[in-house]
Design a protein around this motif. Sequence first.
Motif, short mmCIF file in Angstrom:
data_model
loop_
_atom_site.label_atom_id
_atom_site.label_comp_id
_atom_site.label_asym_id
_atom_site.label_seq_id
_atom_site.Cartn_x
_atom_site.Cartn_y
_atom_site.Cartn_z
N UNK A 1 0.85 -1.19 0.00
CA UNK A 1 0.00 0.00 0.00
C UNK A 1 0.89 1.24 0.00
N UNK A 2 0.60 2.15 -0.92
CA UNK A 2 1.38 3.38 -1.05
C UNK A 2 0.45 4.57 -0.86
N UNK A 3 0.89 5.53 -0.03
CA UNK A 3 0.13 6.75 0.20
C UNK A 3 1.03 7.96 -0.03
N UNK A 4 0.52 8.93 -0.78
CA UNK A 4 1.24 10.16 -1.08
C UNK A 4 0.33 11.34 -0.81
N UNK A 5 0.84 12.30 0.00
CA UNK A 5 0.07 13.49 0.33
C UNK A 5 0.83 14.74 -0.09
N UNK A 6 0.11 15.68 -0.66
CA UNK A 6 0.67 16.97 -1.05
C UNK A 6 -0.07 18.07 -0.30
N UNK A 7 0.68 19.00 0.28
CA UNK A 7 0.08 20.06 1.08
C UNK A 7 0.86 21.36 0.86
N UNK A 8 0.22 22.34 0.23
CA UNK A 8 0.88 23.62 -0.07
C UNK A 8 0.05 24.78 0.49
N UNK A 9 0.70 25.60 1.32
CA UNK A 9 0.05 26.80 1.86
C UNK A 9 0.75 28.02 1.27
N UNK A 10 -0.03 28.88 0.59
CA UNK A 10 0.53 30.08 -0.04
C UNK A 10 0.56 31.25 0.94
N UNK A 11 1.28 32.29 0.55
CA UNK A 11 1.47 33.45 1.43
C UNK A 11 0.15 34.13 1.76
N UNK A 12 -0.83 34.07 0.85
CA UNK A 12 -2.12 34.72 1.10
C UNK A 12 -3.08 33.84 1.92
N UNK A 13 -2.59 32.69 2.40
CA UNK A 13 -3.41 31.80 3.22
C UNK A 13 -4.13 30.72 2.45
N UNK A 14 -4.06 30.78 1.13
CA UNK A 14 -4.70 29.74 0.32
C UNK A 14 -3.96 28.42 0.50
N UNK A 15 -4.70 27.37 0.68
CA UNK A 15 -4.11 26.05 0.89
C UNK A 15 -4.64 25.07 -0.15
N UNK A 16 -3.71 24.36 -0.74
CA UNK A 16 -4.05 23.30 -1.69
C UNK A 16 -3.48 21.98 -1.17
N UNK A 17 -4.27 20.95 -1.24
CA UNK A 17 -3.77 19.65 -0.80
C UNK A 17 -4.40 18.54 -1.64
N UNK A 18 -3.75 17.41 -1.62
CA UNK A 18 -4.26 16.25 -2.35
C UNK A 18 -3.70 14.96 -1.77
N UNK A 19 -4.47 13.91 -1.85
CA UNK A 19 -4.07 12.59 -1.35
C UNK A 19 -4.15 11.57 -2.48
N UNK A 20 -3.17 10.72 -2.55
CA UNK A 20 -3.15 9.64 -3.53
C UNK A 20 -2.87 8.33 -2.80
N UNK A 21 -3.70 7.31 -3.06
CA UNK A 21 -3.54 6.00 -2.44
C UNK A 21 -3.56 4.91 -3.49
N UNK A 22 -2.75 3.91 -3.29
CA UNK A 22 -2.76 2.75 -4.17
C UNK A 22 -2.52 1.49 -3.34
N UNK A 23 -3.34 0.49 -3.53
CA UNK A 23 -3.21 -0.77 -2.80
C UNK A 23 -3.28 -1.93 -3.77
N UNK A 24 -2.41 -2.88 -3.55
CA UNK A 24 -2.44 -4.11 -4.35
C UNK A 24 -2.37 -5.29 -3.38
N UNK A 25 -3.34 -6.18 -3.46
CA UNK A 25 -3.40 -7.33 -2.55
C UNK A 25 -3.75 -8.59 -3.33
N UNK A 26 -3.20 -9.70 -2.87
CA UNK A 26 -3.44 -10.98 -3.49
C UNK A 26 -3.83 -12.00 -2.43
N UNK A 27 -4.97 -12.65 -2.63
CA UNK A 27 -5.45 -13.69 -1.72
C UNK A 27 -5.20 -15.06 -2.31
N UNK A 28 -4.75 -15.97 -1.47
CA UNK A 28 -4.53 -17.33 -1.92
C UNK A 28 -5.09 -18.30 -0.89
N UNK A 29 -6.02 -19.16 -1.33
CA UNK A 29 -6.58 -20.20 -0.47
C UNK A 29 -5.62 -21.38 -0.48
N UNK A 30 -5.13 -21.74 0.71
CA UNK A 30 -4.13 -22.80 0.81
C UNK A 30 -4.81 -24.13 1.12
#
Length: 222
Positions: free
Chosen positions: A193-222
Amino acid sequence: AVRGMFFRVNYIYDDKYILEMNGRYDGTSRFPKKDRFGFFPSGSVAWVLSKEKFMENINQSIGLDMLKFRASYGEIGDDNIGDPFDSSRRWLYMSQWAYGGKTTMDLDHTESIYTWYRQNTLGNDNVKWETVKKTNFGIDYGFLGGLITGSLDFFCDRRNDILIFGSNRSVPSYFGTTAPTINKGKVRTSGYEWELKLNKVFANGLRLWGNFNMTHAKNKVI
């Protein structure tokens, strides 16, 4: 009914070396006395590499705020097998009897005048806790004064002794009743599982942010 106790111990040295240990001791009325209680330990360690003295110049040169490596292992017990108010799933180790029903006595199918007791549910005195063993390795990171943060985890879950209810088992029709619950199934789940967050606050107080997630899972019945 379920009864349990737990403990937790944390140790942090110099804000760089982190140790945590946990333990649970749980008991359930669904299992026989010999397997009623189970101990389920877990623990984790972490190393904040970015706080080491030899990392100071490197941190400044690449804008590294935080870099932490961690690893954990834990065991979890599970006795959940459906509707807790279903008496056939309440005491899995006990055979249960019901009153009612009649049979025929001869070739003319004359009904008996007696009502009988019948075995309604067949118990299994070897039924026990279903267990999950979880292993995880991860990295937490941060760059450029909090502009970029995130984590990367690699995990593996091994579920053993999965409780399989009698109605989900394949048994011959002449068996005569519902088969007992058993600990039979095994499943292995692994992935990342990979998580990436971006967070930018500008001088005028404006804030921009974003989140990115990726998950890869494999199930195996034994």
